[in-house]
Design a protein around this motif. Structure first.
Motif, PDB file in Angstrom:
ATOM      1  N   SER A  70     -67.491 -20.278 -43.771  1.00 52.76           N
ATOM      2  CA  SER A  70     -67.953 -20.001 -42.407  1.00 52.76           C
ATOM      3  C   SER A  70     -67.897 -21.268 -41.557  1.00 52.76           C
ATOM      4  O   SER A  70     -68.069 -22.376 -42.064  1.00 52.76           O
TER       5      SER A  70
ATOM      6  N   SER B  66     -71.339 -16.208 -47.999  1.00 51.03           N
ATOM      7  CA  SER B  66     -70.983 -16.128 -46.581  1.00 51.03           C
ATOM      8  C   SER B  66     -72.029 -15.349 -45.788  1.00 51.03           C
ATOM      9  O   SER B  66     -72.382 -15.729 -44.666  1.00 51.03           O
TER      10      SER B  66
ATOM     11  N   ILE C  53     -74.061 -17.027 -42.627  1.00 52.09           N
ATOM     12  CA  ILE C  53     -74.062 -16.397 -41.307  1.00 52.09           C
ATOM     13  C   ILE C  53     -75.493 -16.084 -40.869  1.00 52.09           C
ATOM     14  O   ILE C  53     -75.892 -16.354 -39.735  1.00 52.09           O
TER      15      ILE C  53
ATOM     16  N   ALA D  99     -70.856 -18.856 -36.573  1.00 51.93           N
ATOM     17  CA  ALA D  99     -71.190 -18.003 -37.724  1.00 51.93           C
ATOM     18  C   ALA D  99     -70.042 -17.055 -38.083  1.00 51.93           C
ATOM     19  O   ALA D  99     -70.211 -15.845 -38.173  1.00 51.93           O
ATOM     20  N   SER D 100     -68.860 -17.618 -38.292  1.00 54.36           N
ATOM     21  CA  SER D 100     -67.676 -16.814 -38.575  1.00 54.36           C
ATOM     22  C   SER D 100     -67.656 -16.318 -40.018  1.00 54.36           C
ATOM     23  O   SER D 100     -68.318 -16.873 -40.908  1.00 54.36           O
ATOM     24  N   THR D 101     -66.869 -15.296 -40.256  1.00 52.89           N
ATOM     25  CA  THR D 101     -66.675 -14.755 -41.600  1.00 52.89           C
ATOM     26  C   THR D 101     -65.629 -15.597 -42.335  1.00 52.89           C
ATOM     27  O   THR D 101     -64.890 -16.378 -41.714  1.00 52.89           O
TER      28      THR D 101
ATOM     29  N   PHE E 288     -62.666 -17.762 -40.536  1.00 54.46           N
ATOM     30  CA  PHE E 288     -62.552 -19.208 -40.746  1.00 54.46           C
ATOM     31  C   PHE E 288     -61.187 -19.567 -41.337  1.00 54.46           C
ATOM     32  O   PHE E 288     -60.559 -20.547 -40.937  1.00 54.46           O
TER      33      PHE E 288
END
Length: 328
Positions: free
Chosen positions: A124, A274, A278, A299-301, A305
């Protein structure tokens, strides 16, 4: 012979059936078996260290177990990053680094102890922040147009401080010069603090610094914010235009932190990790603290990412090659 074949087939089927159970057991056990070590490849006290410690605290609260931050600085982040690459892919050794180790330093140094495109599972990007073009308040320039006029009047003589070769503040300056067809003098320092100190002392003219690093000086009236490098205005500097608003297109830059693990993380552990990372950034208290400092929550997956890392890798390689930027 037929009985042997039937027995082998039955054993194979049984083993296959157990695989999901084994993966589930791994995920259920993680992170209770031993402490999770988050490697930060930079000294304590910086932005990356702060983000890593916030993640560690929240993930420990949400998942149980023990999460500890281990600072392993050196060689512009490659020592700590290389250590994580060599660790077991079991979820108990993680990396939290700025963009340098992931997408910049491998293009600047002849050899680094990892391949950033192959050796990690990307978890992330918790936060990002634009840089801000700042000047000492003693300087007469107030706008991007003023800075460009100065650069064109005295080409190759206007100094821009950075926290080091290949840092996001250095790359911001290089991109700014490229897009405006101007040239300044890059003055690299060993870290952001000494660069800012000399900027405050009027030893250098300008700098593209991380918003969170200079926000207190801007609010105290010791540095003048001229423009931000984001694709939109920073919520903590709402009156400061973006470079694009000031007429400089294609110079958008964000400094960001990312969490990764050694390649080969069990999928169930990766998902649990992950999700927790997040959720950590969405914790109200943590989120407010980040936003107050000028950081933006991403807060990307893992999928987001991974794709982002490849885009950033290609983008900075092109700039470094075109501008002939080196680590020296």
């Amino acid at each position: 012979m037929k009985k042997r074949l039937l027995l082998a087939a039955a054993l194979a089927a049984a083993s296959t059936a157990l695989l999901p159970l084994h993966a589930s057991a791994q995920a259920d056990a993680w992170p209770q078996q031993k402490p999770v070590t988050i490697i930060v490849p930079f000294p304590a006290g910086g932005s990356t260290d702060m983000v890593a410690r916030a993640l560690a605290l929240q993930m420990q609260t949400k998942l149980g177990g023990s999460f500890v931050v281990d600072n392993r600085p050196g060689a512009t982040g490659t020592i700590g990053t290389g250590f994580v690459k060599r660790a077991a892919p079991d979820g108990y050794t993680l990396l939290v680094s700025s963009l340098g180790a992931f997408v910049v330093t491998p293009h600047l140094q002849k050899s680094v102890p990892y391949d950033a495109t192959k050796d990690f599972d990307y978890i992330s990007v918790p936060v990002q922040a634009p840089n801000v073009l700042v000047a000492n308040v003693a300087r007469p320039e107030h706008t991007v147009a003023d800075v460009l006029a100065l650069l064109r009047k005295t080409p190759g003589k206007v100094s821009f401080a950075s926290s080091g070769n290949g840092s996001s503040d250095h790359l911001s300056a290089e991109l700014f010069w490229q897009q405006t067809k101007t040239e300044g003098v890059h003055v690299p320092y060993k870290g952001g603090a000494p660069a800012v100190n000399d900027l405050l002392g009027n030893q250098v003219d300008f700098s593209f610094q991380n918003v969170n690093a200079v926000l207190p000086h801007i609010r105290a009236g010791k540095l003048r914010a001229i423009a931000v490098t984001g694709d939109k205005r920073s919520p903590v500097l709402p009156d400061v235009p973006t470079l694009a608003e000031a007429g400089v297109k294609g110079a958008e830059v964000y400094s960001w932190q990312g969490m990764a693990a050694p390649k080969g993380l069990p999928p169930a552990v990766k998902k649990k990790l992950s999700d927790a990372a997040i959720a950590a950034m969405q914790d109200p208290e943590t989120k407010k603290r980040m936003l107050d400092q000028g950081l933006e929550i991403v807060a990307s997956t893992p999928e987001e990412f991974t794709a982002f890392q490849l885009r950033e890798w290609a983008r900075w390689k092109t700039l470094i090659d075109t501008r002939h930027i080196t680590a020296d």
